[in-house]
Design a protein around this motif. Sequence first.
Motif, short mmCIF file in Angstrom:
data_model
loop_
_atom_site.label_atom_id
_atom_site.label_comp_id
_atom_site.label_asym_id
_atom_site.label_seq_id
_atom_site.Cartn_x
_atom_site.Cartn_y
_atom_site.Cartn_z
N ASP A 49 0.80 -1.22 0.00
CA ASP A 49 0.00 0.00 0.00
C ASP A 49 0.83 1.28 0.00
O ASP A 49 0.30 2.38 -0.01
CB ASP A 49 -1.05 0.02 1.11
CG ASP A 49 -0.44 0.03 2.49
OD1 ASP A 49 0.79 0.16 2.63
OD2 ASP A 49 -1.22 -0.08 3.46
N SER A 50 2.16 1.14 -0.02
CA SER A 50 3.00 2.33 -0.17
C SER A 50 3.13 2.71 -1.65
O SER A 50 3.61 3.80 -1.97
CB SER A 50 4.39 2.10 0.43
OG SER A 50 5.09 1.14 -0.33
N LYS A 51 2.71 1.82 -2.54
CA LYS A 51 2.74 2.11 -3.98
C LYS A 51 1.39 2.73 -4.36
O LYS A 51 0.36 2.09 -4.26
CB LYS A 51 2.98 0.84 -4.79
CG LYS A 51 4.38 0.27 -4.58
CD LYS A 51 4.61 -0.90 -5.48
CE LYS A 51 6.03 -1.42 -5.31
NZ LYS A 51 6.33 -2.52 -6.19
N ALA A 52 1.44 3.96 -4.78
CA ALA A 52 0.22 4.72 -5.03
C ALA A 52 -0.59 4.16 -6.20
O ALA A 52 -0.06 3.50 -7.09
CB ALA A 52 0.57 6.18 -5.29
N LEU A 53 -1.89 4.47 -6.17
CA LEU A 53 -2.81 4.10 -7.23
C LEU A 53 -3.25 5.37 -7.97
O LEU A 53 -3.17 6.46 -7.43
CB LEU A 53 -4.06 3.42 -6.65
CG LEU A 53 -3.83 2.14 -5.84
CD1 LEU A 53 -5.12 1.71 -5.15
CD2 LEU A 53 -3.30 1.03 -6.73
N ILE A 54 -3.74 5.19 -9.18
CA ILE A 54 -4.26 6.29 -9.98
C ILE A 54 -5.75 6.44 -9.69
O ILE A 54 -6.43 5.46 -9.38
CB ILE A 54 -4.04 5.99 -11.49
CG1 ILE A 54 -2.55 6.05 -11.81
CG2 ILE A 54 -4.84 6.92 -12.38
CD1 ILE A 54 -2.21 5.56 -13.22
N CYS A 55 -6.26 7.65 -9.83
CA CYS A 55 -7.71 7.80 -9.82
C CYS A 55 -8.16 8.60 -11.03
O CYS A 55 -7.37 9.34 -11.63
CB CYS A 55 -8.23 8.34 -8.50
SG CYS A 55 -7.97 10.04 -8.16
#
Length: 186
Positions: A49-55
């Motif tokens: 969860d330290s790897k960001a996601l796109i929105c």
Amino acid sequence: MHEEIKKTLEALNQGKLILYPTDTVWGIGCDATNEEAIKKVYQLKQRDDSKALICLVSDLRMLQKYVYEIPDAAYDIIDLATKPTTIIYDRPLNIAKNLIANDDTLAIRIASDEFCQKLIRQFKRPLVSTSANISGLPTPKSFSEISNEILKGVDYVVNLHREKKNSQPSSIIKIGNDATVKVIRK
């Protein structure tokens, strides 16, 4: 399309995960303001969860609600981009905390796909959009390449554009409020 939007909205409003066609690749999505749903995305993808996601947002007006300040360069990139382009912004607002990267940034793209735009407009909130694969495995280039683990791990699969092939991930550009621009992915 109307019926698919209705079914997808029902799932999103219940905090569920969706699998949906975007303007790039098939994506795993959820309400970008719902921390519990975002946790489920990280679990399904087996991603740290330290790897960001796109929105995704539907338009500039929505983008302005979720970013403290949009640098002038971002407007130029949005206007001039010839392919889907995700921009990483400083100081996101009104978004789930576990979607924000450790450096207080968030990757956001204005969706160009008609289904996504209509869905997001009706939902009135951004959607998480991350490739439909387990972290570290290749990004599926078509619906038929999506693994059973992903298909079974989401709550609703949109029944549109399943024949679409050879999609590419978006370009990613980081724009700081200090006017620095860095290309992350072409």
